[in-house]
Design an enzyme around this catalytic site. Sequence first.
Site, PDB file in Angstrom:
ATOM      1  CB  ILE A 136      -4.785   3.877 -48.137  1.00 57.20           C
ATOM      2  CG1 ILE A 136      -4.183   4.468 -46.869  1.00 57.20           C
ATOM      3  CG2 ILE A 136      -5.790   4.806 -48.759  1.00 57.20           C
ATOM      4  CD1 ILE A 136      -3.303   5.678 -47.160  1.00 57.20           C
TER       5      ILE A 136
ATOM      6  CD  GLU B 187      -4.834  -5.003 -42.101  1.00 55.68           C
ATOM      7  OE1 GLU B 187      -5.495  -5.140 -43.139  1.00 55.68           O
ATOM      8  OE2 GLU B 187      -5.167  -5.461 -40.997  1.00 55.68           O
ATOM      9  N   GLY B 188      -0.656  -2.153 -41.848  1.00 50.77           N
ATOM     10  CA  GLY B 188       0.697  -2.421 -41.375  1.00 50.77           C
ATOM     11  C   GLY B 188       0.696  -3.623 -40.457  1.00 50.77           C
TER      12      GLY B 188
ATOM     13  N   GLY C  16      -1.664  -2.505 -37.407  1.00 44.83           N
ATOM     14  CA  GLY C  16      -2.979  -1.894 -37.530  1.00 44.83           C
ATOM     15  C   GLY C  16      -3.236  -1.400 -38.929  1.00 44.83           C
ATOM     16  CE  LYS C  17      -8.651  -3.536 -40.692  1.00 45.72           C
ATOM     17  NZ  LYS C  17     -10.047  -3.817 -40.439  1.00 45.72           N
ATOM     18  CB  VAL C  18      -2.648   2.697 -43.150  1.00 42.98           C
ATOM     19  CG1 VAL C  18      -2.250   4.107 -43.540  1.00 42.98           C
ATOM     20  CG2 VAL C  18      -1.528   2.039 -42.361  1.00 42.98           C
TER      21      VAL C  18
ATOM     22  CG  ASP D 163      12.832  -1.255 -40.291  1.00 40.89           C
ATOM     23  OD1 ASP D 163      13.515  -2.023 -41.003  1.00 40.89           O
ATOM     24  OD2 ASP D 163      11.616  -1.428 -40.114  1.00 40.89           O
TER      25      ASP D 163
HETATM   26  N1  LIG Z   1       1.839   8.706 -44.722  1.00 40.00           N
HETATM   27  C1  LIG Z   1       1.370   7.785 -45.565  1.00 40.00           C
HETATM   28  N2  LIG Z   1       0.876   8.129 -46.756  1.00 40.00           N
HETATM   29  C2  LIG Z   1       0.420   7.213 -47.620  1.00 40.00           C
HETATM   30  N3  LIG Z   1       0.412   5.897 -47.377  1.00 40.00           N
HETATM   31  C3  LIG Z   1       0.894   5.469 -46.208  1.00 40.00           C
HETATM   32  C4  LIG Z   1       1.393   6.387 -45.233  1.00 40.00           C
HETATM   33  N4  LIG Z   1       1.802   5.680 -44.173  1.00 40.00           N
HETATM   34  C5  LIG Z   1       1.584   4.398 -44.461  1.00 40.00           C
HETATM   35  N5  LIG Z   1       1.036   4.259 -45.682  1.00 40.00           N
HETATM   36  C6  LIG Z   1       0.683   3.010 -46.353  1.00 40.00           C
HETATM   37  O1  LIG Z   1       0.090   2.124 -45.448  1.00 40.00           O
HETATM   38  C7  LIG Z   1       0.674   0.844 -45.537  1.00 40.00           C
HETATM   39  C8  LIG Z   1       1.099   0.334 -44.188  1.00 40.00           C
HETATM   40  O2  LIG Z   1       1.809   1.331 -43.511  1.00 40.00           O
HETATM   41  P1  LIG Z   1       3.135   1.041 -42.714  1.00 40.00           P
HETATM   42  O3  LIG Z   1       4.040   0.229 -43.568  1.00 40.00           O
HETATM   43  O4  LIG Z   1       3.689   2.317 -42.203  1.00 40.00           O
HETATM   44  O5  LIG Z   1       2.603   0.199 -41.531  1.00 40.00           O
HETATM   45  P2  LIG Z   1       3.521  -0.539 -40.544  1.00 40.00           P
HETATM   46  O6  LIG Z   1       2.685  -1.097 -39.470  1.00 40.00           O
HETATM   47  O7  LIG Z   1       4.600   0.363 -40.124  1.00 40.00           O
HETATM   48  O8  LIG Z   1       4.083  -1.682 -41.451  1.00 40.00           O
HETATM   49  P3  LIG Z   1       5.453  -2.386 -41.300  1.00 40.00           P
HETATM   50  O9  LIG Z   1       6.090  -1.905 -40.060  1.00 40.00           O
HETATM   51  O10 LIG Z   1       5.080  -3.786 -41.259  1.00 40.00           O
HETATM   52  O11 LIG Z   1       6.212  -2.006 -42.531  1.00 40.00           O
HETATM   53  C9  LIG Z   1       1.822   0.950 -46.489  1.00 40.00           C
HETATM   54  O12 LIG Z   1       1.498   0.272 -47.646  1.00 40.00           O
HETATM   55  C10 LIG Z   1       1.982   2.379 -46.816  1.00 40.00           C
HETATM   56  O13 LIG Z   1       2.124   2.556 -48.177  1.00 40.00           O
END
Ligand SMILES: Nc1ncnc2c1ncn2[C@@H]1O[C@H](COP(=O)(O)OP(=O)(O)OP(=O)(O)O)[C@@H](O)[C@H]1O
Length: 896
Positions: A49, A51-52, A55-57, A159
């Site tokens: 759903i 990608e951060g 890594g992937k989510v 943040d």
């Molecule tokens: N608990 C959650 N429920 C639904 N979607 C999520 C959840 N956690 C993350 N996501 C989705 O996954 C995507 C990436 O997650 P997230 O932003 O936390 O990654 P990240 O590595 O922390 O990214 P960054 O630090 O660059 O913002 C986001 O679009 C977010 O909407």
Amino acid sequence: MNNGTTATITKAEQNNIKAIIGTSYNKLYSQFQSDDLCDVGNYKILDQIGEGSFGKVYLACHKLTHHKVVLKTSDKKDPNIVREVFYHRQFNYPHITKLYEVIVTETKVWMALEYCSGKELYDHLLKMKRIPINQCIELFSQICGAVYYAHSLNCVHRDLKLENILLDKDGKAKLTDFGFTRECMTKSLLETICGTTVYMAPELTERKTYDGFKIDIWALGVILYTMMTGSMPFDEDDQVKMKWKIVHESPDYNSTVITEDAKDLLTQLLSKDPVQRPTMREILEHPFLKPYGSTILKDTDTILLKQRDATSRFHSKRERRLLKMLRRSGFDVHAIKNSVIKRKCDNLSGMWFLLLDQQSKHEHGLRPRRNKSVLSVRNVFDGQKSANGDDDNDGIIRTSLELTKVASIGKMINKTTDNISLAPLIKHISHNDNITSVKDNSSDITQNTNRNNKEALRISSMPVIRENSMRKNNGNNNNNIFKKVSDFFKQKKYLNNQNGLTDEFIGTDNHPIDGNSAARSSHSAVDIKRISKERKDQEVKRKSPLAKEKLKPTGNSPTKSSTVSLAPKDQGTIQSINGINLNSYAQPVVKRFKSTASSDTSRQTSLLNYDGDSLKVVRSTYSDMKVSPKLSETRPLSNISQFSNDTSDYSTDGNTTFQNSFESSARPAIKHGSSQYSLNSNSEHGVKPPSSRKFLRRNLSVQSEASSASERSSRTDSFYDITTTTTQIKPFSRSKSTGNTKDSVLPHFSAQKATGTWRRGKKPSFLNNSQTGADDIIREESSSVDDDSDIQTENFVSNIPSNILIEKDEEKTVPEDSDNDIMLPPNNNDILRNAQNFIKTTNPALVRRNISDSSQWSAFVNDSKSFVTGTDDDGSIENADNEQSEDHGDNYEEDE
Ligand SMILES: Nc1ncnc2c1ncn2[C@@H]1O[C@H](COP(=O)(O)OP(=O)(O)OP(=O)(O)O)[C@@H](O)[C@H]1O
């Protein structure tokens, strides 16, 4: 026997069986061979759903409870994941995403998080263009509740931004992403520059020491402003300009959507002087957030009190019931309790929290609907009967099925009422004369009604007012639940037919009623038509070039003042407040700001230093973001310098170049060696690096040390208990980069020279010779902590020795000779020596950030031909020993 059995099977049958066995064998084989991930621990992966940065989510399902969760992966090499897990697992609060479980595999860390199906607040805002004031108040109160909770535990988020606030299925806000969190108990003034530039407080952009709590509060100001107006208070494409604005300019408070109360709060939150900014408690008590703020404050205090009281654990009715159930089913309840208390985030505590969540879901509405609905209808009738003294159902005998249906709808209406209550709005604007017209304006959207439900009933989509009004008019027809229900659907259907409106707008429309059904019936149909026409007119106006101008309320409009008019279908929001056409304002200019690691920002610094073209190149790396290409294109990169205090050169912002070297000059001079970061940045521009540049790498190390400190402190609460897979201790085997390091403008540290050894059960002498930092963390924790120690970790900060939580903020405690990088300030040698000893005894995660920094950086600036591919496999490990430090110096020299 066997022969006899086989004899009875025909050849054809045998072939058939063979085929079946063959197929399932092949299936299993291909499953084994497949690179596709299906399962992780107890979770079945359903879909990717997001990608951060790291890594992937995935969306996943807990196999035992069928609970949907989000699995967020991160590379073990990233020490930030340790920080994130360490802090996130301490939080158990309704407006913070729950961290159920952490699974550590050989290369990755998987976080099982509460699934927020509503996506990010950022996306919500994009869709809505700006958030209606009532929703703003509610959501912002929830966000503040989460921050208040974290602050009460002496933690700062650092943040806070729209992208880090998710919405759950009920539209409730959930704070997430604790990658930059730290505790502030041991240090009141922080120095680490981190955050996202556009959300950064002035003191951060000026690279001063700062109060962590106050920078969170500033960021909240930016969030509130953006939610209300649809644009950011200090947004500029040029980061220098943006920072200048942040430090010197006030946001534009002239927007008509900013009310007096809101302005008062925003002014306080965005006060340039951090001392002037309010505390979280004061924010929640501010009149603008009434009534949500004070409720959230009260609830949060209760939660905190409960969580601090160890004796109250497992005492709630739900917990006791669950324990009983688990015990009966043969689970080791003691082990589960132990796991929960220690916040192990293993599969036991994961299952516990998932089951608890499931129970609460059941309690809140997953009971068989029919029974509940019937009951509630009866309650309504009973209530009405007793209140009015007579039966108010008009003598209509309904079947139980009808009752059920109606009750469910009633429930739905009530739910709508709850969710989109405009009470705060009414209250908020009550000082305005307009409110009177809201209450008195009874002639708007109404429609005739009759008992047979053949004609549309009145329309009143202002739930709170409708409720009040109905209470006032107790005894008349408005109290009839059937009529309410019928009204609801009729009006919905009618509006859909007439105007193409969606359900949600009905709930947000602010049309009062007066309870006078006769009056309503006489002109309601006309009203509907008129309003419909007005809406169309508004829409036309909005689309016209002149629509940029504020629409003035028309004198004869029933929605003329203090009303929130319906929005067209595609916008999903309130279109006007107090007669002001919200959509007539400029489109929102909210941009997605990505949290980047220092590597990203150093890219920026190195590449561009505000060079527009380079900036485009940098931006293009984010083009895979889910926002529209247009937005991505214009989106300035966020600035995060998580790892450097002295970010004047190693700026994660990409805009903190040598302008800020005044601060560098205040730092200890470099004895010898140098930072590749700074050198590279400078060499690109032909500027001689200031001597303080050396601090960059030192800061990196010390920052990383913070991670290891966190990890170490986490021993006290059993971090080692997190589920791990095999963590073989292998000789370092990563391939060396094939890139030409000479040409590189990137930081890189030669890993193959790492010579340290680490032995299980012993403190590591040199820390970076293992496969990954995270491996070491896990192993070290495992070997050095007694699992059985009964350590209470709920209020974790109280368990952390003050000397452990050292972050790079405490750069003055850098050991004198840890890597011969830094000329020590006089008189601090003892402290530094102690710190050096400390560093030597802590784990190797401190070096990992550099790995990813250099690799990401190099991967990005590949046209420099320095690193080809897979540069994170180049073994770019910064070692803590002197030899390695010398290597850095060598590399630096080479690069130069
Ligand atoms: N608990 C959650 N429920 C639904 N979607 C999520 C959840 N956690 C993350 N996501 C989705 O996954 C995507 C990436 O997650 P997230 O932003 O936390 O990654 P990240 O590595 O922390 O990214 P960054 O630090 O660059 O913002 C986001 O679009 C977010 O909407």
